[in-house]
Design an enzyme around this catalytic site. Structure first.
Site, PDB file in Angstrom:
ATOM      1  N   GLU A 127       0.891  -1.036   0.053  1.00 51.13           N
ATOM      2  CA  GLU A 127      -0.083  -0.226  -0.146  1.00 51.13           C
ATOM      3  C   GLU A 127       0.872   1.236   0.119  1.00 51.13           C
ATOM      4  OE1 GLU A 127      -2.808   0.557   3.358  1.00 51.13           O
ATOM      5  OE2 GLU A 127      -2.622   2.635   3.094  1.00 51.13           O
ATOM      6  N   CYS A 191      -7.776   4.184   8.307  1.00 54.65           N
ATOM      7  CA  CYS A 191      -9.231   4.043   7.888  1.00 54.65           C
ATOM      8  C   CYS A 191     -10.008   3.720   9.209  1.00 54.65           C
ATOM      9  CB  CYS A 191      -9.440   2.748   6.934  1.00 54.65           C
ATOM     10  SG  CYS A 191      -9.822   1.218   7.702  1.00 54.65           S
ATOM     11  N   SER A 263      -7.623  -9.387   7.452  1.00 57.52           N
ATOM     12  CA  SER A 263      -7.737 -10.239   6.492  1.00 57.52           C
ATOM     13  C   SER A 263      -7.728 -11.616   7.098  1.00 57.52           C
ATOM     14  CB  SER A 263      -6.301 -10.074   5.610  1.00 57.52           C
ATOM     15  OG  SER A 263      -5.231 -10.118   6.612  1.00 57.52           O
TER      16      SER A 263
HETATM   17 FE1  F3S Z   1      -9.837  -1.036   3.444  1.00 52.59          FE
HETATM   18 FE2  F3S Z   1      -9.552  -0.406   5.902  1.00 52.59          FE
HETATM   19 FE3  F3S Z   1      -9.722  -2.973   4.961  1.00 52.59          FE
HETATM   20  S1  F3S Z   1      -8.382   0.538   4.276  1.00 52.59           S
HETATM   21  S2  F3S Z   1      -8.662  -3.033   3.195  1.00 52.59           S
HETATM   22  S3  F3S Z   1     -11.046  -1.172   4.866  1.00 52.59           S
HETATM   23  S4  F3S Z   1      -8.453  -2.151   6.705  1.00 52.59           S
END
Ligand code: F3S
Length: 286
Positions: A127, A191, A263
């Site tokens: 990223e 985020c 993830s």
């Molecule tokens: Fe996107 Fe935040 Fe997941 S940037 S990929 S929602 S950890």
């Protein structure tokens, strides 16, 4: 061993961006039988294995790709690479997380406005590599061990942050650096899912005897969660799967906190819970 109480974070596991990328990948694989992703779609080896079985193949060797579609993962890719893929005439499906896309746009905007772009994050992370390409030639990456001397005498500093960095790093950085530069413009691109997950994990870690953080060892946000808990001095282990859990870790433990990276799939978290219950109930597979 008496029964162990398990407190699981409500936000443990897949975030919006990961769910979206995985759904896209399975859907395209169903239509096309075989599809490539540029690098592993997410940082979780067990999920990647399931994706491979469904025909979703990670590669960074674009010469291998002929007619098959190519998915850009949630971390995004550098601009020059995107151009190269387009020139090659590949069918590209962009699964870049919208929040990463937002950080890319701000890095580009800051560069166009003449700011020296600073990206807070891990320079090896995909990223961050993509953000650097949007931040212009002068863009620099700083992690939490940054050297302030690098920023002295810079007039206009523009900051974006890797989406999974802790807010405490951004807070510390801005309050330090403001004393060294004439102008500072900051886009908080961390985020919301990361912020809430870290907050909840911290709250749980403060009331348990042991924290288990579940997720890929190569996952930046999972590693951040483990670091955050270790810094609170609660005994913390970062595990990828239930098989790593050791019986001796549970000795004299009454409460275990569980959290997981963005993830980490639900089934891996459930496996860990089952194994804690088994070992905690004096099972013999430890
Ligand atoms: Fe996107 Fe935040 Fe997941 S940037 S990929 S929602 S950890």
């Amino acid at each position: 061993m008496s029964k162990i109480e398990i407190i699981k974070a409500k936000r443990a596991g897949f975030c919006f961006g990961v769910k979206r990328a995985i759904n896209i990948a399975f859907k395209i694989a169903e239509e096309s039988k075989k599809v490539f992703t540029f690098g592993p779609l997410i940082h979780n080896p067990q999920v990647i294995q399931k994706l491979i079985e469904a025909g979703v193949i990670p590669t960074e060797d674009i010469d291998k790709i002929e007619k098959e579609p190519l998915i850009i993962r949630s971390h995004g890719i550098p601009l020059d690479l995107k151009k190269k893929l387009l020139q090659k005439g590949l069918r590209i499906i962009d699964a870049t997380c919208p929040f990463v896309r937002r950080a890319q746009k701000y890095a580009q905007l800051l560069s166009e406005e003449g700011y020296q772009v600073v990206i807070l994050g891990d320079e090896e992370h995909p990223e961050v590599k993509s953000l650097v390409s949007y931040g212009g030639e002068r863009a620099i990456v700083l992690d939490s061990e940054y050297d302030i001397k690098k920023l002295i005498n810079r007039k206009k500093l523009g900051v974006v942050v890797q989406t999974t960095q802790p807010t405490s790093f951004l807070r510390e950085f801005t309050s330090t650096v403001i004393g060294y530069v004439k102008e500072l413009k900051v886009y908080n691109t961390i985020c919301n899912s990361t912020v809430l997950r870290q907050k909840e994990t911290k709250e749980i870690a403060e009331k348990v005897d042991l924290m288990l953080i579940i997720g890929g060892k190569n996952s930046a946000n999972t590693t951040q969660l483990a670091k955050l808990c270790s810094n609170l001095s609660v005994k913390t282990y970062h595990i990828e799967t239930a098989s790593e859990l050791q019986q001796e870790w549970l000795k004299n433990i009454k409460k275990i906190g569980l959290s997981a990276g963005a993830s980490t799939p639900e089934w891996i978290i459930n496996d860990v819970i089952e194994r804690i219950r088994y070992i905690g109930g004096n099972g013999n597979n430890g």
